[in-house]
Every structure is written in C-alpha cells, then in structure tokens.
Design an enzyme around this catalytic site. Sequence first.
Site, short mmCIF file in Angstrom:
data_model
loop_
_atom_site.label_atom_id
_atom_site.label_comp_id
_atom_site.label_asym_id
_atom_site.label_seq_id
_atom_site.Cartn_x
_atom_site.Cartn_y
_atom_site.Cartn_z
CE LYS A 161 19.64 -24.44 -23.83
NZ LYS A 161 18.27 -24.09 -24.21
CB CYS B 70 9.12 -30.01 -58.93
SG CYS B 70 8.42 -30.77 -57.46
CE1 TYR C 291 -3.64 2.61 0.69
CE2 TYR C 291 -2.06 3.45 2.32
CZ TYR C 291 -3.21 3.62 1.56
OH TYR C 291 -3.94 4.78 1.65
CD GLU D 12 25.84 -19.04 -16.21
OE1 GLU D 12 24.88 -18.30 -16.50
OE2 GLU D 12 26.97 -18.91 -16.72
CE LYS E 208 17.98 -28.53 -24.54
NZ LYS E 208 17.61 -28.13 -25.90
CG PHE F 172 5.81 0.28 -4.11
CD1 PHE F 172 7.19 0.45 -4.15
CD2 PHE F 172 5.13 0.16 -5.32
CE1 PHE F 172 7.88 0.49 -5.36
CE2 PHE F 172 5.80 0.21 -6.53
CZ PHE F 172 7.18 0.37 -6.54
NE ARG G 206 19.74 -16.85 -30.66
CZ ARG G 206 19.88 -17.22 -31.93
NH1 ARG G 206 18.93 -16.98 -32.79
NH2 ARG G 206 20.98 -17.80 -32.36
CG ASP H 259 12.00 -23.62 -22.21
OD1 ASP H 259 12.48 -23.12 -23.25
OD2 ASP H 259 11.12 -24.49 -22.22
CE1 TYR I 31 22.42 -15.96 -21.68
CE2 TYR I 31 20.32 -16.21 -20.54
CZ TYR I 31 21.04 -16.12 -21.72
OH TYR I 31 20.39 -16.17 -22.92
CB CYS J 181 7.90 -35.95 -57.44
SG CYS J 181 7.59 -34.33 -56.69
CB CYS K 184 11.61 -34.38 -57.11
SG CYS K 184 10.80 -33.83 -58.63
CB CYS L 142 5.93 -32.76 -60.58
SG CYS L 142 7.57 -33.42 -60.18
#
Length: 665
Positions: A114, A428, A33, A112, A310, A35, A135, A116, A223, A404, A422, A407
């Site tokens: 990773k 194609c 409050y 460190e 991973k 703040f 990025r 997500d 990081y 293919c 192909c 085609c």
Amino acid sequence: MNDIQLQLNALRDELREHNYNYYVLDNPTIEDYDFDMKLKELLALEAKHPEFHDPNSPTLRVGGTITKNFNTIPHEYRMYSLENSYSKEDLLDWEKRIEKILDVENVEFTCELKYDGASMNLTYENGKLIKAVTRGDGFQGDEVTNNIKTIKTVPLRLKGDFPPKFDIRGEIILPLDGFKKMNEERVENGEEPYMNPRNTASGSLKLQDSSEVAKRPLECLLYNIKGENLPISTQFESLEKARSWGFKVPTVAKVAKNVDEILEFVNYWEANRHELEYEIDGVVIKVNNLQHQEELGYTAKAPRWAMAYKFKAEQVSTVLNEITYQVGRTGAITPVANLVPVLLAGTTVKRASLHNADQIERLDIRERDTVFVEKGGEIIPKIVGVNLELRPSDSTETVYRTTCPECETPLERKEGEAQHYCPNVSGCTPQIVGRIQHYISRKAMDIEGLGGETVALLVHEGLITNYADLYELTKEQVIPLERMAEKSAENLVNGIEESKKIPFERVLYALGIRYVGETVAKKLAKHYKSIEALMNASSEDLVNVDEIGVKIAESVAHYFSEEANLETINRLKQYGVQLEFSAEQLEGLTETLLGKSFVVSGVFEKVSRNELKKLIENNGGKVSSSISSKTSFVVAGDKMGPSKREKAEKLNITIVTEDEFLNMI
C-alpha cells in the site's frame, strides 16, 4: 511520410525506449550525456518543424506548460476507498463474507504493497496518454495531465498488446532519496524543509508551472486497470500486463491461497518496509479472480473484494495542555485535546479528538496528563492512553461541560447516545455555519466560488442565517466582504444560480438531515421521487423503504415535522432548486420489479453486470449480493458458479437468462 517526419519519429521512439529502460526497468542502456544530446537534437528538430507536433513527445518531460485553473472532471469509473483491517480475525471474517457471497471455497488473493502517495487515474486511448485526473472525492477530480507528463515513469505511449481504451490507477510517490535531496537543497537555500514525502508529492501535482514539477523526482507506481472487455482474468495478470505495456509496477506482489499466506506477506513487509525506496503504510489484499470481483461489487464506500491491512500505527507521547469543546452542524459536541506540538507520522500534531464523555471517562484523561497519541488509519490523531506515572500530584478528574461552548445553552444527551448535543438549532452560530457549509460542499450542491470561510463570513456579517438565504444574495451585498473582489463576487452569485440545476438526490443530501448520507439520500429520492411525497411519508412508511432503518426513518420524519424546515424547503422550491426528479430522470424508472429481489451472477453479452444491476433498481427491484430464501430471481450469465446454481435450485429460486430478464422489463 517525409524524411524529417521519419527522423522525428525514430528519435522519439528511441528516447521512449531509453526512458523505459532507465526509469521502469532500472537498467540503463545509454550514458546520460548521450541521452541528453539526443534529447537536445529532438528539441531543435521539433522547434524547427512545429507542423509535426506530438502531444506525447519525450521532450514534454521537461515541462513548461502553465496551468492557471485545474478543471474538475468526473471519473468514468468511481475511485473507491478501502476498508481497513488490523488483525488476523478481521481478515478471516472478510474471507468468510466473500466465500458466502460467492458461494465458493478457497478464494485466491493478490497481495500488494500500500504505497503512501497521491492517488491518480490515467486514461489511455490507442496507446496514448489522454488525461490524468486526481482522486478528488472519488466521483470527480482535478485534471493534472500537463504535470503528470513530466513524470518519467508515466509512459506517454504504450508498447505491446494494450487494449484500445482503458483507465489505470496508481500512486504518485516521492522516493525517499529524492525527498532527502530536495530538503537538503531547501535548507541550503534557507527555506523550510518539506514535512513528508506524501504531502510533497500531492502538492506537486497542483503546481501551475509544469517545469517546476519536472524538477521533482516523482514516480508513478501502478496497480489497478479499469475498462470494458479487458483481455485479463486475474488481478495478478493485470499487474504483469501493465508492466509489459510500459508501466512501473513493483514486482513484490504475490498470490496467496489463504489468510495464513496473506499474513506471511504482511509480516515480512511490516518488518522490512524500511528497505524500500518509498514509503508504505500497509498491504492491500484483493480477490485475484476479476469475475469474482465483479460479483462481489461494492458497498457505498469501498469494494467488497479488497481490504487494506494497516501496519501498527506509530505512537508518540506528549502533554495535554487543555480540553476544549467544538460544536458540529448537527449540534454534536466534540471534546478536543490541545497538545504540546509533536511530530507524528510525518506531520506536526497539535490537536486530537477525544470523541465523547465516555471516552474521557474510560481512559481517565485529564488536563496536564502525558498522553500517548496515534494516527487512526495513519490520518486522524487520537489519544490511546495516559502515562499515569507522569501524572501531576494535584491532578483532578475532568468534569465534562454542561453548557454549549458557543451559546451557553444547557447540553442534552439522549438515552443510548454517546454524544452530548446543543439543542439551540436556530441560534447557535457553529450549527448555522456548519449546515450551510454542508449544503455547499462538493458532494452536495457543489457551489463554485463559495468556500467554508466565506460562508462563516456571510453568517457573521448577518447576510445569511440558513442555506435558503444564499439565493437572495446580490453581488453588491458580497463585494464589501474581506478578500472579495468584483470578479469573485460575480463568480459566487453565478455559482449559487448554477446550483439550481443540481439533481434532487444531491439536494436531499445537502439538506443535512441527520443520518441521511449520500447513499440514503439516493435511496429515498429514487423511492419517493419528490420532496412532497417524502414529506408526507410517516416513520412507518419510511421503514418499508429498502435499507431504511427505524433510526433514519424517525430522523427524517422529525425533520419534516419542524415548521422552520418546511418554511426553508418552501423557499428553496420558490427559488427553483430541484426538489423532484426531472422528466429525464423519471424516464426509464418503473415499478415493474417492485418487491422483487435479484442476485446477478456470471458474465453477460448484451449489457454489463453494472448496467444489469442499474436496470433492476430503475425498475423498482432490489439487488442482493448473496442467494437466500428471500431471493426472487437469479439472473444467470455465462460462467455462473456451480455452487451458486446448486443453492438456487435447492431453494427453488427461479433462474433466468439475460434475455429472459430483459423481457421482464
């Protein structure tokens, strides 16, 4: 400075400190409050006195700025991808490679988590946030500064002994609790819940209204620091420094002295990752010493000094309904498994690549099989096995198609190659569309106003049959297309015109010659300097170019032996596309160091290590990462490794100083 300005500055500083304590240290020193009351007081003062506007005021955390278009901005320091590892053997091989290049034993690492999330690059000057860029493709990204300013864990002004200018990288993440609450609200409002925290965080960054971003409980975990002459000597120290300047840097990072200690860290977090407030998909291991990082440098795609370990991919089972076939721009045929939709690692998977005929045969994959699906690197779905117990009794083996799918041309498979092709290159449709889509792509000609769907439409409407046709398109031809207004048509034609300024090495990549990726295109462009010289080179000549093997050489020579390709290039030349180095690019390029191989080691005064490497390449020399009998010179700076010097002396390789090298060129 008058009283109002002093009052404003004091309020801003106080609120910044409370923000830092609450969001970064997780140690609030004021009631919510109180703040809010102080923030309202600051908002009222700022509204009354706009002459004292501060672009980094805490009031900007609430958002309100509307961004119609996100500008694309080049990164000063490229944002690379990471190599992946999945076993102790991978890590031991990596450690050996590092020790060989550095010529040292017992390299120290920083481990460190990773995160997500969505990668972000923040630029600070004199302690103030200047810009935030996604990025993108690693070379350039979208500026999302207004949206990033609403994230409480991104400091708008720094504290402590920060450098005058630097970039810092991190991940924008959505903590699991916040994500859960957002979805509960959406369900209550009768809306579809978001699929996963990562995609929701990424999508938030491109919302046009920053006040909408401010409502989302996003965080930024940092990081990696980038800059010149930074007062830091190790990766671990950089994390501690960033934390002291006001950034949110998780405290779980640990220094490891060997692969066993790395695996201890990996195993702990693989077992305990669900205790975290946010999602992780592995561990990132970095060489701790920053000077060693510089010496190790980069491959075309990733730093040699970092590796992602991973975690074992999540696996689900589902039924394979049908196998269909796709045609790529090179004519390569990819078999695709069409699956009963299944939720995997936060997204619904309906299709998975089966790669080639050998893969189908090896796993004995059949339609109506119950298959096990994983996400390779937690991104691309792949089938890793079949549950034979659930196979229908009337199941029959998969017979790979012989013509293919587009085609009906009979497929070919060259000796030693895994894929069928192909051969109908000019007739194609998916190959035609794919080649043009590659030509206009971001890393190639980057044609603004022209996307993949529009290319397909232009081909299907008979307006273009190859990328040279783009330069004859008129606004009048384009306007009648579906979803195409006058302004869009104008932007498309202008974008094509602008692409004539794209430099030669990117044009060469855009041509879509098989095996000629970005890096190879740059090597060939730098060596031959014009399409004319490259066209006249034989396979034997091409193999003599640094890092060009027989397969690439034969592919390039074959491309230029085809009459249709020569005709297309001739047209591109007539339209004014850059098919040779410009006078500016040629300036500073010499063959002074042709045939010479250099290893660069140590710290330099007059030019940075990267500038030194560029000078070697611009003057015809080759930069190598490790000393061998083929090395011509070692350019030695301050703090060159003693074992490296010893090896150079043992092999009688000339060691030159920075000044001696600069005199050479």
